[in-house]
Design an enzyme around this catalytic site. Structure first.
Site, PDB file in Angstrom:
ATOM      1  N   SER A 273      84.416  94.315  38.748  1.00 49.76           N
ATOM      2  CA  SER A 273      84.646  93.368  39.846  1.00 49.76           C
ATOM      3  C   SER A 273      85.545  93.928  40.939  1.00 49.76           C
ATOM      4  CB  SER A 273      85.263  92.076  39.295  1.00 49.76           C
ATOM      5  OG  SER A 273      86.465  92.341  38.594  1.00 49.76           O
TER       6      SER A 273
ATOM      7  N   ASP B 125      93.684  84.239  42.039  1.00 51.46           N
ATOM      8  CA  ASP B 125      93.675  84.507  40.596  1.00 51.46           C
ATOM      9  C   ASP B 125      94.646  85.612  40.202  1.00 51.46           C
ATOM     10  OD1 ASP B 125      92.472  86.844  41.490  1.00 51.46           O
ATOM     11  OD2 ASP B 125      90.515  86.401  40.602  1.00 51.46           O
TER      12      ASP B 125
ATOM     13  N   HIS C   9      92.241  89.932  41.465  1.00 51.04           N
ATOM     14  CA  HIS C   9      91.308  90.611  42.347  1.00 51.04           C
ATOM     15  C   HIS C   9      91.901  90.745  43.748  1.00 51.04           C
ATOM     16  CE1 HIS C   9      88.717  88.968  39.119  1.00 51.04           C
ATOM     17  NE2 HIS C   9      88.118  90.141  39.264  1.00 51.04           N
TER      18      HIS C   9
END
Length: 237
Positions: A56, A201, A204
């Site tokens: 990711s 979060d 990221h």
């Protein structure tokens, strides 16, 4: 074929034309003033294709794909004829990457593989030895396919203890040394300790951090592209 050449053309000229028709390489050498037996460097390189093989952090999770560092790199390299393929998958682990690498190599035929996996292994506390084995499998498959591999290191917080954290980081440098690979020590260098550069979060990087990630990657990419552009084959005429 030569009978169609007019008689008015001088014999030396006829000989040059005949040479060009039958032996193009020799004719090129003659026209260029290259003497027989002289080594000639040839440019036989394929178009550069960079396969970004990550998770990711490279898949622009939570962002517009155009904002991700891989897209920024593709935009920067496109005018130079370098193609960038992003095969990164959010949530990917090293074992998942190892399972699909041969298919991706066969499909994409990259000249360079930028290997940026392992972060999810670390977050889940998976055994470092297993992660290293998977990264090694990806590396070997890529090298066997004729691609150069760039190892991208990751670091994780000491949630599973200092020893695990140290072994985790060392796995990347161990493989880079073993296979003589260029190593980017830490993909998130200069970012990981700045919460304002992350999404909500806190895992990221935000869009604002993507150019900095690209800065961590590009010097090594440029080195490889420069090295790959150098003539590698000699032909004696």
């Amino acid at each position: 074929m030569l009978s169609s050449i007019p008689n008015s053309i001088a014999k030396p000229t006829q000989m040059i034309i005949a040479t060009a028709l039958m032996f193009p390489a020799l004719a090129y050498a003659a026209a260029s003033g290259i003497q027989s037996g002289q080594p000639v460097q040839t440019a036989l390189h394929k178009q550069e294709r960079i396969l970004v093989y990550g998770d990711s952090l490279s898949a622009a999770y939570g962002l517009n794909p155009a904002e991700g560092w891989v897209s920024l790199m593709a935009k920067q390299l496109k005018p130079r004829g370098v193609e960038v393929i992003n095969a990164s998958v959010s949530g990917e682990t090293s074992i998942g990457g190892a399972a699909r690498i041969k298919a991706d190599l066969a499909l994409q035929k990259p000249t360079i593989v930028l290997l940026a996996l392992g972060a999810n292994d670390g977050l889940r506390g998976l055994p470092v030895t297993a992660m290293q084995k998977n990264l090694e499998a990806i590396t070997l498959a890529s090298l066997k396919a004729g691609a150069r591999v760039i190892m991208v290191g990751m670091q994780i917080p000491p949630n599973y203890g200092i020893e695990y954290t140290q072994h985790f980081s060392a796995a990347y440098s161990t493989l880079a040394t073993r296979y003589k690979l260029p190593l980017i020590p830490f993909l998130l260098d200069g970012i990981a300790d700045k919460l304002e550069l992350f999404q909500t979060d806190r895992l990221h990087p935000a869009a604002i951090a993507q150019p900095r990630i690209l800065q961590n990657v590009m010097p090594t990419i440029e080195q490889i592209l420069k090295k790959n552009s150098q003539p590698t084959q000699k032909v004696k005429l």
